[in-house]
Design a protein around this motif. Sequence first.
Motif, PDB file in Angstrom:
ATOM      1  N   GLU B  65       0.770  -1.204   0.004  1.00  0.00           N
ATOM      2  CA  GLU B  65      -0.111   0.110   0.071  1.00  0.00           C
ATOM      3  C   GLU B  65       0.883   1.204  -0.076  1.00  0.00           C
ATOM      4  O   GLU B  65       0.333   2.415  -0.088  1.00  0.00           O
ATOM      5  N   GLN B  84      -1.000   9.384  -1.084  1.00  0.00           N
ATOM      6  CA  GLN B  84      -2.431   8.758  -1.740  1.00  0.00           C
ATOM      7  C   GLN B  84      -2.356   8.309  -2.982  1.00  0.00           C
ATOM      8  O   GLN B  84      -2.479   8.860  -4.096  1.00  0.00           O
ATOM      9  N   PRO B  85      -1.495   6.991  -2.943  1.00  0.00           N
ATOM     10  CA  PRO B  85      -1.231   6.496  -3.877  1.00  0.00           C
ATOM     11  C   PRO B  85      -2.174   5.976  -5.072  1.00  0.00           C
ATOM     12  O   PRO B  85      -3.408   5.849  -4.423  1.00  0.00           O
ATOM     13  N   THR B  87      -4.937   5.689  -8.109  1.00  0.00           N
ATOM     14  CA  THR B  87      -5.696   6.756  -9.062  1.00  0.00           C
ATOM     15  C   THR B  87      -7.055   6.780  -8.265  1.00  0.00           C
ATOM     16  O   THR B  87      -7.688   5.591  -7.994  1.00  0.00           O
ATOM     17  N   SER B  88      -7.343   7.798  -7.947  1.00  0.00           N
ATOM     18  CA  SER B  88      -8.820   7.930  -7.406  1.00  0.00           C
ATOM     19  C   SER B  88      -9.905   7.643  -8.486  1.00  0.00           C
ATOM     20  O   SER B  88      -9.757   8.138  -9.534  1.00  0.00           O
ATOM     21  N   ALA B 237      -7.582  10.283 -15.280  1.00  0.00           N
ATOM     22  CA  ALA B 237      -6.720   9.541 -13.901  1.00  0.00           C
ATOM     23  C   ALA B 237      -5.780  10.526 -13.373  1.00  0.00           C
ATOM     24  O   ALA B 237      -4.952  11.217 -13.865  1.00  0.00           O
ATOM     25  N   ASP B 238      -6.176  10.512 -12.259  1.00  0.00           N
ATOM     26  CA  ASP B 238      -5.128  11.654 -11.465  1.00  0.00           C
ATOM     27  C   ASP B 238      -3.854  10.762 -11.045  1.00  0.00           C
ATOM     28  O   ASP B 238      -3.910   9.508 -10.574  1.00  0.00           O
ATOM     29  N   LEU B 239      -2.699  11.082 -11.234  1.00  0.00           N
ATOM     30  CA  LEU B 239      -1.412  10.430 -10.888  1.00  0.00           C
ATOM     31  C   LEU B 239      -0.649  11.184  -9.805  1.00  0.00           C
ATOM     32  O   LEU B 239      -0.170  12.367  -9.910  1.00  0.00           O
ATOM     33  N   ARG B 240      -0.780  10.575  -8.790  1.00  0.00           N
ATOM     34  CA  ARG B 240      -0.038  11.090  -7.407  1.00  0.00           C
ATOM     35  C   ARG B 240       0.975  10.146  -7.173  1.00  0.00           C
ATOM     36  O   ARG B 240       1.094   9.027  -7.250  1.00  0.00           O
ATOM     37  N   ASP B 241       2.098  11.003  -6.802  1.00  0.00           N
ATOM     38  CA  ASP B 241       3.380  10.113  -6.233  1.00  0.00           C
ATOM     39  C   ASP B 241       3.791   9.016  -7.081  1.00  0.00           C
ATOM     40  O   ASP B 241       3.318   7.932  -6.910  1.00  0.00           O
ATOM     41  N   TRP B 242       4.562   9.421  -8.028  1.00  0.00           N
ATOM     42  CA  TRP B 242       4.982   8.600  -9.076  1.00  0.00           C
ATOM     43  C   TRP B 242       5.908   7.510  -8.543  1.00  0.00           C
ATOM     44  O   TRP B 242       6.402   7.430  -7.341  1.00  0.00           O
ATOM     45  N   CYS B 243       5.675   6.262  -9.280  1.00  0.00           N
ATOM     46  CA  CYS B 243       6.620   5.038  -8.893  1.00  0.00           C
ATOM     47  C   CYS B 243       7.832   5.020  -9.758  1.00  0.00           C
ATOM     48  O   CYS B 243       7.907   5.839 -10.755  1.00  0.00           O
ATOM     49  N   GLU B 244       8.637   3.954  -9.451  1.00  0.00           N
ATOM     50  CA  GLU B 244       9.943   3.877 -10.617  1.00  0.00           C
ATOM     51  C   GLU B 244       9.023   3.358 -11.990  1.00  0.00           C
ATOM     52  O   GLU B 244       8.190   2.886 -11.992  1.00  0.00           O
ATOM     53  N   ASN B 245       9.658   3.947 -12.800  1.00  0.00           N
ATOM     54  CA  ASN B 245       9.053   3.604 -14.313  1.00  0.00           C
ATOM     55  C   ASN B 245      10.152   4.159 -15.354  1.00  0.00           C
ATOM     56  O   ASN B 245      11.260   4.718 -15.007  1.00  0.00           O
ATOM     57  N   SER B 246       9.651   3.355 -16.312  1.00  0.00           N
ATOM     58  CA  SER B 246      10.679   3.840 -17.656  1.00  0.00           C
ATOM     59  C   SER B 246      11.470   4.973 -17.656  1.00  0.00           C
ATOM     60  O   SER B 246      11.358   5.877 -18.415  1.00  0.00           O
TER      61      SER B 246
END
Lengths: 246, 246
Positions: B65, B84-85, B87-88, B237-246
């Motif tokens: 989470e 608030q990870p 997408t809401s 889609a709301d993107l909060r708090d990016w993750c590791e990615n490309s």
Amino acid sequence: MKFNLQTRWNDHTPLYIQLANRLRDGIHEGQIAYGDALPSERVLSELTGTSRVTIRKALDQLVDEGLLLRRHGSGTFITPRPEQPGTSLSGFSADAVHCGQAPGSIWLVKMVSVATVDEAAVLALSAGTLVARLARVRIADEEPLAIEHAIVPVAMLPSIELISDSLYAALDHHGNRPSNGVQKIRASLATPIEAGLLSIKEGAEVLRIERRTFLADGTPVELTRSAYRGDRYEFVADLRDWCENS
Amino acid sequence: MKFNLQTRWNDHTPLYIQLANRLRDGIHEGQIAYGDALPSERVLSELTGTSRVTIRKALDQLVDEGLLLRRHGSGTFITPRPEQPGTSLSGFSADAVHCGQAPGSIWLVKMVSVATVDEAAVLALSAGTLVARLARVRIADEEPLAIEHAIVPVAMLPSIELISDSLYAALDHHGNRPSNGVQKIRASLATPIEAGLLSIKEGAEVLRIERRTFLADGTPVELTRSAYRGDRYEFVADLRDWCENS
DNA sequence: CAGTGGTCTAGACCACGGC
DNA sequence: CCGTGGTCTAGACCACTGG
């Protein structure tokens, strides 16, 4: 079961990862039909000479990935429809790797130019701002998957040449990794040019995604407009922590 | 640690879920500062009188989470930034109101029936489970916007008649508000029947959304498949708090 | 009913972090 | 070095499915 479940213990990657990989490969290669049941956990455990807990951990992974489906008291099954999951918050390469597809891309445009009026408005830039313009056809499994067109203010990305595969890696490198953003997703039809680039028919369905991302302080970082082949791509959004709704 | 880690074993929800819930509450209530370390797994195990494996499973959840962060050899920490990870998400009526459109709907189906094999598989139900089947055409501004087809196990929704406008309101009323889920979104073309219901041309673009939602303990609550008019609807889609990615 | 996944235990050894 | 998380085992009981 014709799975190759041999594990090599000299290689010290965890057992459950090795097992998950071998099972995933076996599934992708079609050694078990979609919808069929896997051998029971106890049987797998015996077949592989590992404990049931380890088998469970391997299966857990594949369940998370959406490849397997567990039914209490009944069995573990290959998910009926093979899915093309993508994570809500990841860029393209990460998605592709996650699905076990070979990522690749062909550059269409890689230049510095002035933001259009529309682009400037959407990203809240002042008119005439210089932006890096990056357009690519994204490839997965040797077939085109999407057209991606990204705009990044040059201030965010001093050296446009540094971008090899991953835009986010380049941004990260300059300390400009976006921290939040908004994506808009809609269904549409392929234009003739898009159809050609994506190897689909004109008028075929495409998923258009517009992504705007920002630094923590609200500075705009990126505007990306993409067109994904409707027959090969699915956008997956993870829903945590429900809000007020309907 | 001032956590209340008492578990009640009469209530037979799994121990690791109870522990995860209590820890999550403790964190949210600020009984531990963000960035601080948790007691070690072995200590927690002793404090709660459960095995370390069980503690780990509870922690696994919170790590998933995004609430906790593990550092090998160092410890387990509360994630520094409260996040608030994901997408809401909102249901249909909320969306519509949000856009200032007048919501409405026309019932197509409202009955109890048996889940199809496909539905049972996707929701991980056992074959033959009874489900409420709710299909509607959604209206906004006096024009059709979407077709919605929802499946809910009857156990979740004793009184099918109570559903007036909002499925979630009805679920809420029975204490079965979903707490998490997954949405899959793809582009597609309207079938003749859909075209008729939505007042669009056959073969026009539609956005297909499949939503699965679950209770906190993983019990499936709902499977909804919708087709939105591509010319009138956009998924945000709301993107909060990016993750590791490309 | 027998067989399945779901949970749980009480140990064990390893690899890493920091002192 | 000790304490941490990471992995793994062998066995147990439960709840559920399906014939």
